[in-house]
Design an enzyme around this catalytic site. Sequence first.
Site, PDB file in Angstrom:
ATOM      1  N   GLY A 251       8.421  13.231  -7.610  1.00  0.00           N
ATOM      2  CA  GLY A 251       7.963  14.153  -6.571  1.00  0.00           C
ATOM      3  C   GLY A 251       6.468  13.974  -6.378  1.00  0.00           C
TER       4      GLY A 251
ATOM      5  N   LYS B 216      -0.620   5.525  -5.532  1.00  0.00           N
ATOM      6  CA  LYS B 216      -1.699   5.237  -6.503  1.00  0.00           C
ATOM      7  C   LYS B 216      -2.525   6.494  -6.803  1.00  0.00           C
ATOM      8  CE  LYS B 216      -3.133   2.122  -3.567  1.00  0.00           C
ATOM      9  NZ  LYS B 216      -2.005   2.033  -2.625  1.00  0.00           N
TER      10      LYS B 216
ATOM     11  N   GLY C  29       0.813  -1.222   0.000  1.00  0.00           N
ATOM     12  CA  GLY C  29       0.000   0.000   0.000  1.00  0.00           C
ATOM     13  C   GLY C  29       0.841   1.264   0.000  1.00  0.00           C
ATOM     14  N   ASP C  30       0.171   2.399  -0.224  1.00  0.00           N
ATOM     15  CA  ASP C  30       0.798   3.725  -0.200  1.00  0.00           C
ATOM     16  C   ASP C  30       1.903   3.894  -1.236  1.00  0.00           C
ATOM     17  OD1 ASP C  30      -0.882   4.259   1.949  1.00  0.00           O
ATOM     18  OD2 ASP C  30       0.575   3.502   3.395  1.00  0.00           O
TER      19      ASP C  30
ATOM     20  N   GLY D 246      -1.902   8.450  10.216  1.00  0.00           N
ATOM     21  CA  GLY D 246      -0.769   9.249  10.676  1.00  0.00           C
ATOM     22  C   GLY D 246       0.352   8.429  11.297  1.00  0.00           C
ATOM     23  N   ARG D 247       0.200   7.096  11.306  1.00  0.00           N
ATOM     24  CA  ARG D 247       1.227   6.252  11.924  1.00  0.00           C
ATOM     25  C   ARG D 247       2.520   6.292  11.097  1.00  0.00           C
ATOM     26  NH1 ARG D 247      -1.782   0.557  12.117  1.00  0.00           N
ATOM     27  NH2 ARG D 247      -2.524   1.355  10.127  1.00  0.00           N
TER      28      ARG D 247
ATOM     29  N   ASN E 236     -10.142   2.568   4.690  1.00  0.00           N
ATOM     30  CA  ASN E 236      -8.781   2.237   5.141  1.00  0.00           C
ATOM     31  C   ASN E 236      -7.762   2.852   4.193  1.00  0.00           C
ATOM     32  OD1 ASN E 236      -9.701   0.460   3.146  1.00  0.00           O
ATOM     33  ND2 ASN E 236      -8.734  -1.360   4.010  1.00  0.00           N
TER      34      ASN E 236
ATOM     35  N   ASP F 105      12.908  10.114  -6.094  1.00  0.00           N
ATOM     36  CA  ASP F 105      13.596  11.292  -5.534  1.00  0.00           C
ATOM     37  C   ASP F 105      13.971  11.098  -4.062  1.00  0.00           C
ATOM     38  OD1 ASP F 105      10.614  11.389  -5.477  1.00  0.00           O
ATOM     39  OD2 ASP F 105      10.984  13.020  -4.061  1.00  0.00           O
TER      40      ASP F 105
ATOM     41  N   GLY G  30      -5.955   5.749   1.910  1.00  0.00           N
ATOM     42  CA  GLY G  30      -5.686   7.187   1.954  1.00  0.00           C
ATOM     43  C   GLY G  30      -4.862   7.512   0.736  1.00  0.00           C
ATOM     44  N   HIS G  31      -5.467   8.181  -0.239  1.00  0.00           N
ATOM     45  CA  HIS G  31      -4.781   8.473  -1.494  1.00  0.00           C
ATOM     46  C   HIS G  31      -4.520   9.975  -1.590  1.00  0.00           C
ATOM     47  CE1 HIS G  31      -6.453   4.501  -3.374  1.00  0.00           C
ATOM     48  NE2 HIS G  31      -5.711   4.313  -2.313  1.00  0.00           N
TER      49      HIS G  31
ATOM     50  N   THR H 193      -6.525  -0.275  10.366  1.00  0.00           N
ATOM     51  CA  THR H 193      -6.815   1.166  10.425  1.00  0.00           C
ATOM     52  C   THR H 193      -8.044   1.432  11.293  1.00  0.00           C
ATOM     53  OG1 THR H 193      -8.216   1.022   8.476  1.00  0.00           O
ATOM     54  CG2 THR H 193      -5.884   1.530   8.087  1.00  0.00           C
TER      55      THR H 193
ATOM     56  N   GLN I 179      -5.049  -0.193  -1.161  1.00  0.00           N
ATOM     57  CA  GLN I 179      -4.103  -1.085  -0.479  1.00  0.00           C
ATOM     58  C   GLN I 179      -3.035  -1.548  -1.483  1.00  0.00           C
ATOM     59  OE1 GLN I 179      -7.796  -1.836   0.341  1.00  0.00           O
ATOM     60  NE2 GLN I 179      -7.232  -0.081   1.549  1.00  0.00           N
TER      61      GLN I 179
ATOM     62  N   THR J  14      -5.470  -7.118   4.458  1.00  0.00           N
ATOM     63  CA  THR J  14      -6.778  -6.504   4.551  1.00  0.00           C
ATOM     64  C   THR J  14      -7.818  -7.559   4.165  1.00  0.00           C
ATOM     65  OG1 THR J  14      -8.081  -4.548   4.020  1.00  0.00           O
ATOM     66  CG2 THR J  14      -6.799  -5.497   2.201  1.00  0.00           C
TER      67      THR J  14
HETATM   68  P1  GDP Z   1      -1.544   5.759  -2.121  1.00  0.00           P
HETATM   69  O1  GDP Z   1      -2.285   5.251  -0.946  1.00  0.00           O
HETATM   70  O2  GDP Z   1      -0.933   4.669  -2.932  1.00  0.00           O
HETATM   71  O3  GDP Z   1      -2.339   6.713  -2.970  1.00  0.00           O
HETATM   72  O4  GDP Z   1      -0.306   6.593  -1.537  1.00  0.00           O
HETATM   73  P2  GDP Z   1      -0.369   7.640  -0.306  1.00  0.00           P
HETATM   74  O5  GDP Z   1      -0.986   8.887  -0.773  1.00  0.00           O
HETATM   75  O6  GDP Z   1      -0.904   7.007   0.914  1.00  0.00           O
HETATM   76  O7  GDP Z   1       1.183   7.814  -0.024  1.00  0.00           O
HETATM   77  C1  GDP Z   1       2.048   8.258  -1.000  1.00  0.00           C
HETATM   78  C2  GDP Z   1       2.747   9.534  -0.478  1.00  0.00           C
HETATM   79  O8  GDP Z   1       3.872   9.831  -1.291  1.00  0.00           O
HETATM   80  C3  GDP Z   1       1.854  10.764  -0.570  1.00  0.00           C
HETATM   81  O9  GDP Z   1       2.190  11.625   0.476  1.00  0.00           O
HETATM   82  C4  GDP Z   1       2.237  11.374  -1.908  1.00  0.00           C
HETATM   83  O10 GDP Z   1       2.028  12.788  -1.948  1.00  0.00           O
HETATM   84  C5  GDP Z   1       3.701  11.072  -1.972  1.00  0.00           C
HETATM   85  N1  GDP Z   1       4.266  10.833  -3.307  1.00  0.00           N
HETATM   86  C6  GDP Z   1       3.689  10.264  -4.392  1.00  0.00           C
HETATM   87  N2  GDP Z   1       4.588  10.164  -5.394  1.00  0.00           N
HETATM   88  C7  GDP Z   1       5.739  10.697  -4.940  1.00  0.00           C
HETATM   89  C8  GDP Z   1       7.043  10.863  -5.488  1.00  0.00           C
HETATM   90  O11 GDP Z   1       7.336  10.494  -6.615  1.00  0.00           O
HETATM   91  N3  GDP Z   1       7.979  11.449  -4.688  1.00  0.00           N
HETATM   92  C9  GDP Z   1       7.709  11.871  -3.420  1.00  0.00           C
HETATM   93  N4  GDP Z   1       8.702  12.422  -2.711  1.00  0.00           N
HETATM   94  N5  GDP Z   1       6.500  11.721  -2.866  1.00  0.00           N
HETATM   95  C10 GDP Z   1       5.532  11.132  -3.615  1.00  0.00           C
HETATM   96  P1  IMO Z   2      -3.849   2.664   0.569  1.00  0.00           P
HETATM   97  O1  IMO Z   2      -4.988   2.508  -0.404  1.00  0.00           O
HETATM   98  C1  IMO Z   2      -1.301   0.892   3.608  1.00  0.00           C
HETATM   99  C2  IMO Z   2      -3.093  -2.069   6.261  1.00  0.00           C
HETATM  100  C3  IMO Z   2      -3.278  -1.676   7.706  1.00  0.00           C
HETATM  101  C4  IMO Z   2      -3.176  -3.029   8.374  1.00  0.00           C
HETATM  102  C5  IMO Z   2      -3.853  -3.951   7.374  1.00  0.00           C
HETATM  103  C6  IMO Z   2      -5.314  -4.223   7.673  1.00  0.00           C
HETATM  104  O2  IMO Z   2      -3.719   4.030   1.112  1.00  0.00           O
HETATM  105  O3  IMO Z   2      -2.588   2.120  -0.018  1.00  0.00           O
HETATM  106  P2  IMO Z   2      -7.567  -2.836   7.610  1.00  0.00           P
HETATM  107  O4  IMO Z   2      -7.890  -1.441   8.054  1.00  0.00           O
HETATM  108  O5  IMO Z   2      -7.781  -3.064   6.159  1.00  0.00           O
HETATM  109  O6  IMO Z   2      -8.205  -3.870   8.465  1.00  0.00           O
HETATM  110  O7  IMO Z   2      -5.999  -2.989   7.879  1.00  0.00           O
HETATM  111  O8  IMO Z   2      -3.748  -3.310   6.117  1.00  0.00           O
HETATM  112  N1  IMO Z   2      -3.697  -1.138   5.293  1.00  0.00           N
HETATM  113  C7  IMO Z   2      -3.010  -0.290   4.530  1.00  0.00           C
HETATM  114  N2  IMO Z   2      -1.688  -0.016   4.503  1.00  0.00           N
HETATM  115  N3  IMO Z   2      -2.122   1.508   2.746  1.00  0.00           N
HETATM  116  C8  IMO Z   2      -3.446   1.235   2.742  1.00  0.00           C
HETATM  117  O9  IMO Z   2      -4.295   1.746   1.824  1.00  0.00           O
HETATM  118  C9  IMO Z   2      -3.948   0.331   3.695  1.00  0.00           C
HETATM  119  N4  IMO Z   2      -5.178  -0.153   3.984  1.00  0.00           N
HETATM  120  C10 IMO Z   2      -5.012  -1.054   4.956  1.00  0.00           C
HETATM  121  O10 IMO Z   2      -2.268  -0.789   8.135  1.00  0.00           O
HETATM  122  O11 IMO Z   2      -1.837  -3.410   8.477  1.00  0.00           O
HETATM  123 MG    MG Z   3      -2.300   5.468   1.146  1.00  0.00          MG
END
Ligand code: GDP
Ligand code: IMO
Ligand code: MG
Length: 421
Positions: free
Chosen positions: A412, A15, A11-12, A300-301, A37, A331, A39-40, A128, A222, A237
């Site tokens: 970035g 996307k 995840g994260d 925020g973890r 759960n 970067d 956060g994009h 979450t 995720q 998840t």
């Molecule tokens: P998602 O859940 O897959 O949409 O990703 P999140 O938004 O939870 O986490 C990605 C984090 O990285 C966010 O704070 C974005 O603003 C940041 N981000 C995305 N692409 C880049 C990148 O290429 N470089 C940097 N430094 N940050 C990025």
């Molecule tokens: P995005 O879409 C990162 C993780 C939680 C936990 C496990 C189960 O932003 O990439 P849940 O709330 O689904 O019961 O949690 O999955 N988790 C994520 N980790 N990015 C996410 O979503 C996540 N959604 C759930 O931290 O370990």
């Molecule tokens: Mg996320």
Amino acid sequence: MIDVILGLQWGDEGKGKIVDYLAGQYDIVARFQGGPNAGHTLKFGGNKYILHTVPSGIFRPNLINLIGNGVVLDPIVLRRELQSLEKSKVRFQKRLLLSRKAHLILPTHRWLDAASEAHKGKGKIGSTLKGIGPTYMDKTGRNGLRVGDIQLTDFKERYEALKNKHLELLRIYPEIPFDIETAEREWFDSLDTLRALQMVDSEYYINEALQQGKKILAEGAQGSMLDIDFGTYPFVTSSNTITAGVCTGLGIAPQKIGRVIGITKAYCTRVGSGPFPTEEDNETGELLRQAGMEFGSTTGRPRRCGWIDLPQLRYTILLNGVTEICMTKIDVLNTFSALKAATHYQYDGKKRIDLPFDLCATEVAPVYKNYKGWNSSLDAATTFEALPGKAQEYLNAIENYLGVPITMISTGPEREKLIVR
Ligand code: GDP
Ligand code: IMO
Ligand code: MG
């Protein structure tokens, strides 16, 4: 055809940013699984937006955003998200569609989530706590309430029956403090927000759109390593986060799927408990966390950080049928003079590239290859060729290993910081 964007790690991966960038090329963006759960994060025009339920195409004018049947939806979270979009002057009323078959997260689902985690003690998933697991349990247990149900005359009775069952269940768990009256009031108020949106039979909607030649992008939440079947079970998840989830989460046939864009960070992170073979639980991890601002968008973890894991990516590329890779956050490696990528795992006395049955029960030692860092900013680079030589070498090595082209490189968080090859 319907193209797919999903995360190849835990995840994260970024996307939201990539969906927002590509959305301009599509008519519809659809979420197919997960719920709040997720956060994009999107950054453009000097502002930052975090979406949990709403698809990341919402900021592109004229584009339809669909919340598919595979999603679990908390109307309270959705209402809050929509209020914040209203403040940003985003006109979503006619462009946000809800599947009648998406399941509803009740306040009691959230408390059951918390109670289940408290019950697990040290073995907790690190959920979450948005009620995801209990809502999917009610879906598969055939007890759930769906978005379309709110229009039924006996909805209140159905709600009461499920709530009472949950209250019974809560009694067998460790005590979780809750205020049912307040939460219930807020929940029923927020159903008015749902009623004001367009509900659709999304399986018909999406298939008709495909027939009319509309371009659709499915947005994963995720990551593949959190998939209920193929992730690091039980630290996962409760939905299928892989490409297969697009078929069940939207009601489309597999042959309608076109491009599958898998996203990976240039390193790796995980939030919550569970195995993470390449984790650097040390100063290196801390440097990655600070440089990458690796703190959860939903909770925020602090995110756990480590090096890119190529056997892991090879596994999720296989599961998803990835046709191209987008690498984000390259970067973040700018200040590292030495980089590592795991190429193998050592376990059961052998060097392997396949993941073991159970990463939780198997002690795996990653085998690394070292790369030289580039120690410079990537801000000026708008083409692959303009990247520092060492960055090109790192990307080429990963591409060669994985056997899938890296077609996009994100340098970035901002919308425009993307190199398309
Ligand atoms: P998602 O859940 O897959 O949409 O990703 P999140 O938004 O939870 O986490 C990605 C984090 O990285 C966010 O704070 C974005 O603003 C940041 N981000 C995305 N692409 C880049 C990148 O290429 N470089 C940097 N430094 N940050 C990025
Ligand atoms: P995005 O879409 C990162 C993780 C939680 C936990 C496990 C189960 O932003 O990439 P849940 O709330 O689904 O019961 O949690 O999955 N988790 C994520 N980790 N990015 C996410 O979503 C996540 N959604 C759930 O931290 O370990
Ligand atoms: Mg996320």
